[in-house]
Scaffold this active site. Structure first.
Site, PDB file in Angstrom:
ATOM      1  N   HIS A   1       0.274  -1.094   0.248  1.00  0.00           N
ATOM      2  CA  HIS A   1      -0.151   0.184  -0.282  1.00  0.00           C
ATOM      3  C   HIS A   1       0.945   1.291   0.089  1.00  0.00           C
ATOM      4  O   HIS A   1       0.437   2.414  -0.382  1.00  0.00           O
ATOM      5  CB  HIS A   1      -0.744   0.204   0.789  1.00  0.00           C
ATOM      6  CG  HIS A   1      -2.176   0.624   0.903  1.00  0.00           C
ATOM      7  ND1 HIS A   1      -3.032   1.329  -0.200  1.00  0.00           N
ATOM      8  CD2 HIS A   1      -3.540   0.618   1.785  1.00  0.00           C
ATOM      9  CE1 HIS A   1      -3.632   2.266   0.044  1.00  0.00           C
ATOM     10  NE2 HIS A   1      -4.003   0.792   0.421  1.00  0.00           N
TER      11      HIS A   1
ATOM     12  N   ASP B   1      -2.239   2.593  -4.741  1.00  0.00           N
ATOM     13  CA  ASP B   1      -3.510   3.009  -3.560  1.00  0.00           C
ATOM     14  C   ASP B   1      -5.047   1.597  -3.687  1.00  0.00           C
ATOM     15  O   ASP B   1      -5.107   0.477  -4.825  1.00  0.00           O
ATOM     16  CB  ASP B   1      -3.892   3.976  -4.330  1.00  0.00           C
ATOM     17  CG  ASP B   1      -3.332   5.545  -3.841  1.00  0.00           C
ATOM     18  OD1 ASP B   1      -2.329   4.879  -2.763  1.00  0.00           O
ATOM     19  OD2 ASP B   1      -2.847   6.087  -4.748  1.00  0.00           O
TER      20      ASP B   1
END
Length: 404
Positions: free
Chosen positions: A375, A379
């Site tokens: 992450h 995204d």
């Protein structure tokens, strides 16, 4: 004149190795290019071959000892013939072993015996002086698996008790301790590192496998006849991932410090299970490979993994990884990243489920897909869109051919 036998030069990523198995003993003759010793590293088992016809003079690094890159592990005499004294010593060792009732096992063979729970006394050793080698254990396990269990005759007498053997009572709590292989220890280290250093998250989707299964069923015989390899599902997934990586290049990128490294190629790693543990050989420049090329390379890697012949070059690099737990029956899982890669795709078991299609219920072969990603770089929108792209391509395989 004695010639030094040196450990191979290890890559920068490999600090040292362990002497796994000596296939020759001092005084034993060998021919040019005959295997002398196996050196086990964190990634692969490297073979050291005889440079000429001659005799192994001396072992400087016994089995189980750690060696550095290029370090001398033994001495070799070119053109010499086998001596009587070392042979006599080698014959004396089995005699001593016979006195204690324990067969001679190489460290690699001992580790494999402990892992598989095999009685060493049931294995016929083919090494020097009857020594049991790793190959003997593998051969014995394969033979035992292929032979049906022999029926026990009703009138057969009870076996005589074995002397000097402690009886095992019902309900006894037994334990055994075996050392980790270097590969298993390295895999454990990297998996923990991935979870500690990456902001790992997993997103899921499901795919209707019916279009791919119908296409495979229609052309598998013609495909195998033309290309000499079977058409499997993995090549379709690799192709779909390559196209999805083209459309979403950030998934193919990696983090290096404070920089993002975008790769202009797709080196796809395919996780393969072997007796030594999980390995990830890489399909290099996969974007240039056809379905037949992919299937042939995966088959080659699978065979090399089972034989322990994968080289360091086979597993170096990789920008994206595919793991198929479905072959073992896994219905759903969250795969762990393979650093420094930013994403890994997990395939699972194909299972028929009732699905709503155009307002009607149909039974379809469905598969859950899992994409674990870092992450810090990806995204949620990018990860989900990437996974949906793979789903769309596989549910309509013609899109991969038409590039739409």
């Amino acid at each position: 004149m004695a010639t030094e036998i040196k450990a191979p030069v290890f890559p920068e990523s490999v600090a040292d190795g362990t002497v796994a198995t000596w296939h020759k003993q001092p005084g034993e003759a060998c021919q040019r290019d005959e295997l002398l010793v196996d050196i086990e590293t964190d990634k692969v088992v490297l073979e050291v071959l005889a440079s000429a016809d001659g005799v192994l003079s001396e072992i400087l690094k016994p089995e189980g000892e750690v060696v550095l890159s290029g370090e001398v592990v033994g001495l070799f005499t070119e053109g010499a013939s086998a001596g009587a004294a070392p042979a006599a010593a080698a014959e004396a060792a089995p005699a001593a072993s016979a006195a204690t009732g324990e067969p001679l096992l190489n460290p690699a063979a001992r580790r494999l015996v402990d892992e598989k729970g095999i009685d060493p006394a049931s294995i016929a050793g083919t090494g020097k002086g009857g020594r049991v080698t790793k190959e003997d254990v593998i051969r014995h396990a394969a033979d035992s698996a292929s032979k049906p269990a022999a029926p026990v005759a009703a009138s057969a007498p009870a076996p005589a008790p074995v002397e000097n053997t402690a009886p095992i009572f019902a309900g006894e709590r037994t334990e055994k301790r075996v050392p980790m292989t270097r590969l298993r220890a390295k895999v454990a280290e990297r998996l923990v590192e991935a979870q500690q250093t990456a902001a790992m998250l997993t997103t899921f989707n499901e795919i209707n496998m019916k279009p791919v299964m119908e296409l495979r069923s229609q052309y598998k015989d013609v495909f195998e006849k033309r290309h000499g390899v079977r058409l499997g599902f993995m090549s379709f997934f690799v192709k779909a991932c390559i196209e999805a990586l083209r459309r979403h290049p950030v998934v193919n990128a990696s983090i290096d410090g404070n920089d993002i490294v975008y790769h202009g190629y797709q080196d796809v790693g395919v996780a393969v299970s072997s007796d030594r543990g999980l390995v990830v050989p890489v399909l290099r420049n996969a974007e240039e490979m056809s379905l037949a090329d992919i299937e042939a390379k995966i088959r080659e890697y699978g065979k090399k993994a089972m034989d322990g012949k994968l080289g360091i070059d086979d597993m170096t690099g990789g920008t994206f990884t595919i793991s198929n737990g479905g072959v073992f029956g896994s219905l759903l899982s969250t795969p762990i990243l393979n650093p420094p890669q930013s994403a890994i795709l997990g395939m699972h078991k194909i299972q028929e489920r009732p699905m709503a299609v155009n307002g009607k219920v149909e039974i379809l072969p469905m598969m859950y897909l899992a994409l674990s990603y870092d992450h810090r770089l990806l995204d949620g929108k990018e990860a989900v869109t990437f996974l949906v792209t793979i789903k769309d391509l596989l549910e309509d395989p013609a899109r991969m051919l038409l590039d739409v």
